[in-house]
Motif scaffolding. Structure first.
Motif, PDB file in Angstrom:
ATOM      1  N   ALA A   1      46.893  34.832  33.729  1.00  0.00           N
ATOM      2  CA  ALA A   1      47.152  33.053  33.261  1.00  0.00           C
ATOM      3  C   ALA A   1      46.532  32.226  34.202  1.00  0.00           C
ATOM      4  CB  ALA A   1      48.797  32.854  33.239  1.00  0.00           C
ATOM      5  N   SER A   2      46.455  30.892  33.468  1.00  0.00           N
ATOM      6  CA  SER A   2      45.570  29.748  34.207  1.00  0.00           C
ATOM      7  C   SER A   2      46.300  29.270  35.328  1.00  0.00           C
ATOM      8  CB  SER A   2      45.212  28.926  33.144  1.00  0.00           C
ATOM      9  OG  SER A   2      46.413  28.257  32.671  1.00  0.00           O
ATOM     10  N   TRP A   3      47.715  29.335  35.440  1.00  0.00           N
ATOM     11  CA  TRP A   3      48.743  28.797  36.307  1.00  0.00           C
ATOM     12  C   TRP A   3      49.010  29.628  37.414  1.00  0.00           C
ATOM     13  CZ3 TRP A   3      52.691  32.143  36.379  1.00  0.00           C
ATOM     14  CH2 TRP A   3      52.908  32.568  34.777  1.00  0.00           C
TER      15      TRP A   3
ATOM     16  N   MET B   1      48.097  31.453  40.619  1.00  0.00           N
ATOM     17  CA  MET B   1      47.014  31.581  41.459  1.00  0.00           C
ATOM     18  C   MET B   1      46.538  32.716  41.943  1.00  0.00           C
ATOM     19  SD  MET B   1      45.981  28.600  41.762  1.00  0.00           S
ATOM     20  CE  MET B   1      46.320  27.922  40.108  1.00  0.00           C
ATOM     21  N   PRO B   2      47.599  33.791  42.164  1.00  0.00           N
ATOM     22  CA  PRO B   2      47.051  35.212  42.692  1.00  0.00           C
ATOM     23  C   PRO B   2      46.068  35.677  41.536  1.00  0.00           C
ATOM     24  CG  PRO B   2      49.384  35.043  42.909  1.00  0.00           C
ATOM     25  CD  PRO B   2      48.971  33.849  42.122  1.00  0.00           C
ATOM     26  N   CYS B   3      46.335  35.221  40.210  1.00  0.00           N
ATOM     27  CA  CYS B   3      45.209  35.523  39.165  1.00  0.00           C
ATOM     28  C   CYS B   3      44.149  35.175  39.208  1.00  0.00           C
ATOM     29  CB  CYS B   3      45.788  35.431  37.686  1.00  0.00           C
ATOM     30  SG  CYS B   3      47.523  36.050  37.308  1.00  0.00           S
ATOM     31  N   ARG B   4      43.939  33.964  39.734  1.00  0.00           N
ATOM     32  CA  ARG B   4      42.837  33.121  39.646  1.00  0.00           C
ATOM     33  C   ARG B   4      41.853  33.511  40.918  1.00  0.00           C
ATOM     34  NH1 ARG B   4      42.862  28.281  36.846  1.00  0.00           N
ATOM     35  NH2 ARG B   4      40.541  28.197  37.148  1.00  0.00           N
ATOM     36  N   LYS B   5      42.701  33.917  42.184  1.00  0.00           N
ATOM     37  CA  LYS B   5      41.947  34.675  43.197  1.00  0.00           C
ATOM     38  C   LYS B   5      41.467  35.897  42.918  1.00  0.00           C
ATOM     39  CE  LYS B   5      44.039  32.650  47.153  1.00  0.00           C
ATOM     40  NZ  LYS B   5      44.770  32.830  48.545  1.00  0.00           N
ATOM     41  N   GLU B   6      41.872  36.681  41.852  1.00  0.00           N
ATOM     42  CA  GLU B   6      41.275  37.852  41.375  1.00  0.00           C
ATOM     43  C   GLU B   6      40.085  37.909  40.713  1.00  0.00           C
ATOM     44  OE1 GLU B   6      42.273  41.105  42.655  1.00  0.00           O
ATOM     45  OE2 GLU B   6      43.240  40.163  44.070  1.00  0.00           O
ATOM     46  N   ASN B   7      40.244  36.825  39.864  1.00  0.00           N
ATOM     47  CA  ASN B   7      38.972  36.700  38.764  1.00  0.00           C
ATOM     48  C   ASN B   7      37.818  36.893  39.233  1.00  0.00           C
ATOM     49  OD1 ASN B   7      40.814  36.469  36.561  1.00  0.00           O
ATOM     50  ND2 ASN B   7      40.746  34.055  36.482  1.00  0.00           N
ATOM     51  N   PRO B   8      37.470  36.434  40.509  1.00  0.00           N
ATOM     52  CA  PRO B   8      35.761  36.636  40.995  1.00  0.00           C
ATOM     53  C   PRO B   8      35.659  38.034  41.152  1.00  0.00           C
ATOM     54  CG  PRO B   8      36.878  34.799  42.270  1.00  0.00           C
ATOM     55  CD  PRO B   8      37.954  35.486  41.292  1.00  0.00           C
ATOM     56  N   LYS B   9      36.774  38.910  41.509  1.00  0.00           N
ATOM     57  CA  LYS B   9      36.709  40.321  41.435  1.00  0.00           C
ATOM     58  C   LYS B   9      36.300  41.050  40.274  1.00  0.00           C
ATOM     59  CE  LYS B   9      39.485  40.328  45.740  1.00  0.00           C
ATOM     60  NZ  LYS B   9      40.687  40.484  46.467  1.00  0.00           N
ATOM     61  N   VAL B  10      37.094  40.653  39.314  1.00  0.00           N
ATOM     62  CA  VAL B  10      37.066  40.959  37.962  1.00  0.00           C
ATOM     63  C   VAL B  10      35.544  40.831  37.255  1.00  0.00           C
ATOM     64  CG1 VAL B  10      37.957  41.095  35.755  1.00  0.00           C
ATOM     65  CG2 VAL B  10      39.477  40.883  37.590  1.00  0.00           C
ATOM     66  N   VAL B  11      35.304  39.494  37.723  1.00  0.00           N
ATOM     67  CA  VAL B  11      33.736  39.149  37.146  1.00  0.00           C
ATOM     68  C   VAL B  11      32.708  40.085  37.811  1.00  0.00           C
ATOM     69  CG1 VAL B  11      31.976  37.189  37.218  1.00  0.00           C
ATOM     70  CG2 VAL B  11      34.443  36.729  36.689  1.00  0.00           C
ATOM     71  N   ALA B  12      32.849  40.399  38.765  1.00  0.00           N
ATOM     72  CA  ALA B  12      31.949  41.123  39.730  1.00  0.00           C
ATOM     73  C   ALA B  12      31.889  42.730  38.974  1.00  0.00           C
ATOM     74  CB  ALA B  12      32.325  41.140  41.281  1.00  0.00           C
TER      75      ALA B  12
ATOM     76  N   SER C   1      45.912  36.789  28.235  1.00  0.00           N
ATOM     77  CA  SER C   1      46.493  35.387  28.891  1.00  0.00           C
ATOM     78  C   SER C   1      48.003  34.986  28.631  1.00  0.00           C
ATOM     79  CB  SER C   1      45.694  34.112  28.602  1.00  0.00           C
ATOM     80  OG  SER C   1      46.495  33.068  29.150  1.00  0.00           O
ATOM     81  N   LEU C   2      48.745  34.976  29.527  1.00  0.00           N
ATOM     82  CA  LEU C   2      50.261  34.482  29.334  1.00  0.00           C
ATOM     83  C   LEU C   2      50.366  33.244  29.475  1.00  0.00           C
ATOM     84  CD1 LEU C   2      51.750  37.752  31.012  1.00  0.00           C
ATOM     85  CD2 LEU C   2      50.943  37.386  28.709  1.00  0.00           C
ATOM     86  N   ASP C   3      49.444  32.258  29.122  1.00  0.00           N
ATOM     87  CA  ASP C   3      49.322  30.752  28.896  1.00  0.00           C
ATOM     88  C   ASP C   3      50.366  30.383  28.109  1.00  0.00           C
ATOM     89  OD1 ASP C   3      47.652  29.240  30.985  1.00  0.00           O
ATOM     90  OD2 ASP C   3      46.446  31.026  30.690  1.00  0.00           O
ATOM     91  N   GLY C   4      50.702  29.182  28.159  1.00  0.00           N
ATOM     92  CA  GLY C   4      51.369  28.279  27.267  1.00  0.00           C
ATOM     93  C   GLY C   4      50.530  27.224  26.419  1.00  0.00           C
TER      94      GLY C   4
ATOM     95  N   SER D   1      45.298  35.582  23.753  1.00  0.00           N
ATOM     96  CA  SER D   1      46.446  34.981  24.051  1.00  0.00           C
ATOM     97  C   SER D   1      47.228  34.295  22.851  1.00  0.00           C
ATOM     98  CB  SER D   1      46.421  33.564  24.854  1.00  0.00           C
ATOM     99  OG  SER D   1      47.573  32.969  25.407  1.00  0.00           O
ATOM    100  N   ASN D   2      48.574  34.551  22.624  1.00  0.00           N
ATOM    101  CA  ASN D   2      49.533  34.082  21.717  1.00  0.00           C
ATOM    102  C   ASN D   2      50.207  32.699  22.062  1.00  0.00           C
ATOM    103  OD1 ASN D   2      49.114  36.250  19.643  1.00  0.00           O
ATOM    104  ND2 ASN D   2      50.577  37.398  20.883  1.00  0.00           N
ATOM    105  N   LEU D   3      49.637  32.334  23.442  1.00  0.00           N
ATOM    106  CA  LEU D   3      50.236  31.190  23.952  1.00  0.00           C
ATOM    107  C   LEU D   3      51.869  31.387  23.986  1.00  0.00           C
ATOM    108  CD1 LEU D   3      47.854  28.648  22.479  1.00  0.00           C
ATOM    109  CD2 LEU D   3      47.750  29.573  24.726  1.00  0.00           C
ATOM    110  N   LYS D   4      52.309  32.574  24.398  1.00  0.00           N
ATOM    111  CA  LYS D   4      53.843  32.628  24.285  1.00  0.00           C
ATOM    112  C   LYS D   4      54.275  32.816  25.791  1.00  0.00           C
ATOM    113  CE  LYS D   4      54.488  33.907  19.744  1.00  0.00           C
ATOM    114  NZ  LYS D   4      55.007  34.839  18.820  1.00  0.00           N
ATOM    115  N   GLU D   5      53.297  32.812  26.856  1.00  0.00           N
ATOM    116  CA  GLU D   5      53.547  33.018  28.219  1.00  0.00           C
ATOM    117  C   GLU D   5      54.236  34.443  28.244  1.00  0.00           C
ATOM    118  OE1 GLU D   5      55.793  29.419  29.166  1.00  0.00           O
ATOM    119  OE2 GLU D   5      53.854  28.647  30.242  1.00  0.00           O
TER     120      GLU D   5
END
Length: 122
Positions: free
Chosen positions: A18-20, A22-33, A49-52, A72-76
C-alpha cells in the motif's frame, strides 16, 4: 479485472502493498530491480494494493516506478483477496512457479532472486 490464470506459464510474484505502508515503499526498489532483471526471461509481477485512496495509490505507483500490473479494490485490509490469501500484514509476497503453485512466501531478497533464477531455468 485481472486473473492469475493470465500469468500461467510464467514465474509470478504476487506483491501485497500500500502507498501508506513505509516498509512496502522501502521494498519497492528491490521489487523493481527483480522485475527489471527477470521480466524479459518470463518473470511477472502482480501487485495488489491495499490502499483506500486511488490518488495516493496511483501517485505511489508513478513515484516508485512500478510498471507491471497493479490492482486494487480500494478496500484496504477489508479486500476479499486479503482473506483469501491469509494476508495479515504488508508487505507480503507470494512467489508462484509457472504452474501457479506457491513456492515461497516473504522470501528474503537474496533467496527470492536465487529462487526466481532457478524457476526460470526449468
Amino acid at each position: 479485472m485481472v486473473s492469475l490464470k493470465e500469468s500461467m506459464g510464467k514465474v509470478t510474484l504476487i506483491d501485497f502493498w500500500a502507498s501508506w505502508c513505509m516498509p512496502c515503499r522501502k521494498e519497492n526498489p528491490k521489487v523493481v530491480a527483480l522485475y527489471n532483471e527477470f521480466h524479459s526471461k518470463g518473470f511477472n509481477i502482480i501487485s495488489v494494493s491495499l490502499d483506500g485512496d486511488a490518488g495516493d495509490w496511483k501517485e505511489a505507483i508513478a513515484k516508485d516506478g512500478l510498471t507491471w500490473t497493479q490492482v486494487s479494490n480500494l478496500k484496504e485490509m477489508d479486500d476479499p483477496i486479503v482473506k483469501r490469501y491469509g494476508v495479515t500484514l504488508i508487505p507480503t509476497t507470494f512467489l508462484l512457479d509457472a504452474t501457479g503453485k506457491v513456492v515461497g512466501i516473504d522470501l528474503p531478497q537474496s533467496e527470492m532472486k536465487r529462487k526466481i533464477q532457478e524457476l526460470l531455468q526449468k
